[in-house]
Motif scaffolding. Structure first.
Motif, mmCIF file in Angstrom:
data_model
loop_
_atom_site.group_PDB
_atom_site.id
_atom_site.type_symbol
_atom_site.label_atom_id
_atom_site.label_comp_id
_atom_site.label_asym_id
_atom_site.label_seq_id
_atom_site.Cartn_x
_atom_site.Cartn_y
_atom_site.Cartn_z
ATOM 1 N N ARG A 1 15.670 30.635 112.538
ATOM 2 C CA ARG A 1 16.373 29.452 112.018
ATOM 3 C C ARG A 1 17.006 28.677 113.162
ATOM 4 O O ARG A 1 17.023 27.449 113.170
ATOM 5 C CB ARG A 1 17.435 29.882 111.005
ATOM 6 C CG ARG A 1 17.895 28.727 110.117
ATOM 7 C CD ARG A 1 18.566 29.228 108.867
ATOM 8 N NE ARG A 1 20.004 29.306 109.041
ATOM 9 C CZ ARG A 1 20.872 28.513 108.390
ATOM 10 N NH1 ARG A 1 20.435 27.608 107.558
ATOM 11 N NH2 ARG A 1 22.151 28.647 108.582
ATOM 12 N N ARG A 2 17.500 29.408 114.137
ATOM 13 C CA ARG A 2 18.084 28.771 115.316
ATOM 14 C C ARG A 2 17.017 27.930 116.027
ATOM 15 O O ARG A 2 17.230 26.769 116.364
ATOM 16 C CB ARG A 2 18.609 29.858 116.254
ATOM 17 C CG ARG A 2 19.216 29.343 117.541
ATOM 18 C CD ARG A 2 19.506 30.510 118.479
ATOM 19 N NE ARG A 2 20.566 31.372 117.997
ATOM 20 C CZ ARG A 2 21.767 31.468 118.545
ATOM 21 N NH1 ARG A 2 22.076 30.724 119.590
ATOM 22 N NH2 ARG A 2 22.654 32.292 118.072
ATOM 23 N N GLN B 1 21.169 32.100 123.156
ATOM 24 C CA GLN B 1 21.083 33.469 122.637
ATOM 25 C C GLN B 1 21.164 34.524 123.734
ATOM 26 O O GLN B 1 21.706 35.605 123.519
ATOM 27 C CB GLN B 1 19.741 33.648 121.939
ATOM 28 C CG GLN B 1 19.794 33.438 120.448
ATOM 29 C CD GLN B 1 18.449 33.778 119.848
ATOM 30 O OE1 GLN B 1 17.422 33.281 120.304
ATOM 31 N NE2 GLN B 1 18.450 34.633 118.858
ATOM 32 N N GLN C 1 19.415 23.354 107.293
ATOM 33 C CA GLN C 1 20.255 23.809 108.408
ATOM 34 C C GLN C 1 21.731 23.517 108.101
ATOM 35 O O GLN C 1 22.029 22.709 107.226
ATOM 36 C CB GLN C 1 19.860 23.075 109.688
ATOM 37 C CG GLN C 1 18.381 23.178 110.045
ATOM 38 C CD GLN C 1 18.013 24.552 110.529
ATOM 39 O OE1 GLN C 1 18.846 25.279 111.061
ATOM 40 N NE2 GLN C 1 16.755 24.942 110.326
ATOM 41 N N ASP D 1 23.976 34.032 111.979
ATOM 42 C CA ASP D 1 22.688 34.252 111.314
ATOM 43 C C ASP D 1 22.185 35.665 111.554
ATOM 44 O O ASP D 1 22.313 36.199 112.653
ATOM 45 C CB ASP D 1 21.639 33.256 111.832
ATOM 46 C CG ASP D 1 21.721 31.920 111.098
ATOM 47 O OD1 ASP D 1 22.772 31.667 110.480
ATOM 48 O OD2 ASP D 1 20.745 31.157 111.150
ATOM 49 N N SER D 2 21.562 36.238 110.494
ATOM 50 C CA SER D 2 21.116 37.620 110.645
ATOM 51 C C SER D 2 19.659 37.709 111.072
ATOM 52 O O SER D 2 19.182 38.772 111.425
ATOM 53 C CB SER D 2 21.299 38.362 109.321
ATOM 54 O OG SER D 2 20.648 37.622 108.315
ATOM 55 N N ASP D 3 18.927 36.571 111.028
ATOM 56 C CA ASP D 3 17.513 36.659 111.434
ATOM 57 C C ASP D 3 17.429 36.788 112.953
ATOM 58 O O ASP D 3 18.435 36.872 113.642
ATOM 59 C CB ASP D 3 16.712 35.456 110.917
ATOM 60 C CG ASP D 3 17.204 34.141 111.515
ATOM 61 O OD1 ASP D 3 17.728 34.160 112.632
ATOM 62 O OD2 ASP D 3 17.075 33.094 110.845
ATOM 63 N N ALA E 1 26.154 30.252 108.356
ATOM 64 C CA ALA E 1 25.012 31.148 108.140
ATOM 65 C C ALA E 1 24.354 30.920 106.778
ATOM 66 O O ALA E 1 23.169 31.167 106.613
ATOM 67 C CB ALA E 1 25.454 32.599 108.278
ATOM 68 N N GLN E 2 25.140 30.445 105.770
ATOM 69 C CA GLN E 2 24.539 30.203 104.444
ATOM 70 C C GLN E 2 24.326 28.719 104.165
ATOM 71 O O GLN E 2 23.810 28.344 103.125
ATOM 72 C CB GLN E 2 25.458 30.750 103.345
ATOM 73 C CG GLN E 2 25.381 32.253 103.182
ATOM 74 C CD GLN E 2 26.758 32.855 103.319
ATOM 75 O OE1 GLN E 2 27.693 32.399 102.675
ATOM 76 N NE2 GLN E 2 26.882 33.867 104.178
ATOM 77 N N TYR F 1 24.545 28.949 114.660
ATOM 78 C CA TYR F 1 23.680 30.035 114.198
ATOM 79 C C TYR F 1 24.188 31.416 114.587
ATOM 80 O O TYR F 1 23.485 32.401 114.403
ATOM 81 C CB TYR F 1 22.254 29.821 114.748
ATOM 82 C CG TYR F 1 21.724 28.475 114.330
ATOM 83 C CD1 TYR F 1 21.246 28.287 113.044
ATOM 84 C CD2 TYR F 1 21.785 27.390 115.190
ATOM 85 C CE1 TYR F 1 20.803 27.039 112.627
ATOM 86 C CE2 TYR F 1 21.344 26.138 114.785
ATOM 87 C CZ TYR F 1 20.864 25.974 113.507
ATOM 88 O OH TYR F 1 20.446 24.745 113.090
ATOM 89 N N ASP F 2 25.407 31.465 115.135
ATOM 90 C CA ASP F 2 25.882 32.751 115.633
ATOM 91 C C ASP F 2 26.047 33.804 114.541
ATOM 92 O O ASP F 2 25.959 34.987 114.796
ATOM 93 C CB ASP F 2 27.165 32.585 116.454
ATOM 94 C CG ASP F 2 26.836 32.059 117.842
ATOM 95 O OD1 ASP F 2 25.635 32.095 118.208
ATOM 96 O OD2 ASP F 2 27.737 31.583 118.550
ATOM 97 N N LYS G 1 22.761 25.244 104.093
ATOM 98 C CA LYS G 1 21.401 24.695 104.248
ATOM 99 C C LYS G 1 21.400 23.212 103.900
ATOM 100 O O LYS G 1 20.410 22.663 103.422
ATOM 101 C CB LYS G 1 20.434 25.444 103.332
ATOM 102 C CG LYS G 1 20.285 26.923 103.689
ATOM 103 C CD LYS G 1 19.132 27.530 102.923
ATOM 104 C CE LYS G 1 18.693 28.886 103.384
ATOM 105 N NZ LYS G 1 19.593 29.779 104.021
#
Ligand code: GLN
Length: 496
Positions: free
Chosen positions: A152-153, A426, A18, A146-148, A10-11, A143-144, A13
């Motif tokens: 980003r996914r 998703q 990515q 990820d909070s957005d 998730a962090q 991306y599981d 990059k």
């Protein structure tokens, strides 16, 4: 080797903004697609080439039939591939097994004997069915945390999709060059080398960059379920065996019957699949609602692939017969126009990825992207219809027009294909990611089969009428999808 990641995905990059695991999956899939599209580019040419020149000397309809069955089997086999991953092996292992089988298939085809192609094609179709949905599921797995809302996914899937197309763009040149310069089997061997690179990259980098992603078997099957599935599969094969046994005994057998049978299986499978998913008592209300939305996603995708995949068949033939392809005094081969699509994706995918990142939550919703994609693909066939009309009048049209058709299709593809892939991961109920991805690829199998059947109308309607009919159908579907956007956004519960 350590299987934990220093930076949580998730962090992370490190690869074009990515997670670094995307670099591994991107490279593996790029080489896998190199092998897939490299072999595919020369397959039909090999089948129709004369025996004296090292081909199999088949007629064009025979070769096209084999090609069609092979393609739909590749996508249909994503269903057992997804199931085996979800219930038995987990994505990481299923991709490895698939990659191994694909490489073996290409090397079998490299053996310079006539019969090599059959076990070779069967292995490639089976291995691709194992690999394709599960490697995509692992991309989703990055991306599981990820909070957005999936921006980003989506961007990550767009980059991944670019890898697919780099492989798809380069391969026909390499395999085609070797096939014509040295021999068909050298071309198949090059595809095998490409797949070997994919396998080596995967083995070397997956443990270092993917951490635990794809290791767990999401929803392990019980012994009783395995027995039940084995019985069903055995009954299926026994049924097919009896059916064709009778057909052969009665002397009515034709190779077309195999094509009909496989088309029927392809068309029935999504019904069984959706019913099974909805009958699963473990689904909560959100998951059920999202899968209801997924039915529309599926239908839109079927329409899209039905038209899009004719780029390799009818549009290819149109390029050959009805375009003037002179650059100066040099007439380039029609098949070169097949590279326009992957090249267009390579150029535009980063721009789309950037656009979605920039727009963030203001980006169009998934159903809106789908409606637009289906509309645009319809438009591309309306333009084709115009070209068909002009070609009927003048004999040929300038090749640039066909480039324009393909570029229009690129826009539609970028709205629908990476987006659909991403959304499938998703919207999938927990533990069913690979199975829903299998469903996603099943849409291509269904679209290709229906497209294959509809293509029979082309000689009746002529190019202008045929392309107009299909284009209008897609536009109608796009209008229908547009009326559903709001409802689908509600059904998708939080997935944009
Ligand atoms: N061209 C893409 C690929 O090969 C998408 C194909 C599909 O989803 N039908 O991966």
């Amino acid at each position: 080797m350590a299987s934990t990641l220093r930076v949580p995905p998730a962090q992370d990059k490190r690869f074009l903004g990515q997670p670094v695991g995307l670099a591994t999956l991107f490279t593996t899939e790029m080489w896998e697609r190199f092998s897939y599209y490299g072999m595919r580019a020369i397959l039909v040419l090999y089948l129709v080439d004369s025996v004296a020149d090292g081909g199999l000397g088949m007629s064009t309809p025979q070769a096209v039939g084999i090609y069609a069955v092979y393609s739909s089997m590749v996508w249909l086999l994503a269903v057992p591939g997804g199931w085996l991953s979800d219930r038995l092996w987990g994505p990481r292992k299923t991709v490895f097994i698939g990659a191994f089988i694909i490489a073996a298939g290409h090397y079998i085809m490299a053996v310079p004997v006539d019969w090599a192609i059959w076990p070779g094609l069967a292995a490639i179709a089976l291995g691709t069915g194992f690999l394709k949905p599960n490697i995509s599921a692992m991309v989703g797995g990055l991306y599981d945390g990820d909070s957005d809302q999936g921006e980003r996914r989506d961007a990550g899937f767009s980059i991944y999709y670019m890898g697919i197309n780099i492989g798809g763009f380069v391969a026909p040149f390499v395999c085609g060059f070797l096939a014509t310069g040295i021999g068909w089997h050298a071309g198949f061997a090059a595809a095998g080398v490409g797949m070997t690179i994919a396998l080596v990259v995967y083995i070397a980098l997956a443990p270092r960059t993917l951490g635990p992603i794809g290791k767990k078997v999401p929803n392990p099957a019980t012994q009783a379920l395995l027995r039940k599935v084995f019985t069903i599969v055995a009954l299926f094969f026994a049924g097919a065996f009896v059916l064709f046994g009778i057909d052969i005994a009665m002397g009515t057998f034709e190779s077309d019957h195999v094509i009909w049978f496989l088309t029927a299986v392809t068309l029935v499978t999504p019904f069984i699949y959706f019913t099974r998913i909805f009958k699963n008592p473990n689904l909560d209300t959100t998951e059920r609602s999202r899968m209801r939305a997924y039915i529309w996603i599926f239908v839109g995708a079927v329409m899209f692939w039905m038209i899009f995949d004719q780029g390799g068949s009818l549009l290819n033939i149109f390029a050959e017969d009805n375009t003037s392809r002179f650059v100066g005094s040099y007439e380039f081969p029609a098949s070169w126009l097949q590279s326009v699509d992957p090249l267009g994706i390579i150029i535009f995918a980063p721009l789309f990825a950037l656009l979605w990142m920039k727009l963030g939550s203001r980006a169009p919703s998934l159903p809106a992207k789908f409606a637009l994609a289906v509309f645009i693909i319809g438009l591309s066939f309306i333009l084709m219809s115009g070209l068909g009309y002009l070609a009927d009048k003048n004999g040929t049209v300038q090749w640039e027009w066909l480039v324009l058709v393909f570029l229009i299709q690129v826009m539609a593809e970028l709205l629908l294909s990476p987006t659909g892939l991403s959304a499938s991961t998703q919207l999938a109920p927990r533990g069913m990611e690979s199975q829903v991805l299998a469903l996603w690829f099943l849409a291509t199998a269904v679209g290709d089969s229906i497209g294959g059947v509809l293509a029979g109308l082309q000689p009746v309607l002529g190019n202008a009428g045929y392309f107009f009919a299909l284009g209008s159908l897609a536009i109608l579907m796009a209008v229908l999808l547009t009326t559903q956007i709001k409802r689908l956004r509600g059904l998708m519960v939080g997935v944009h």
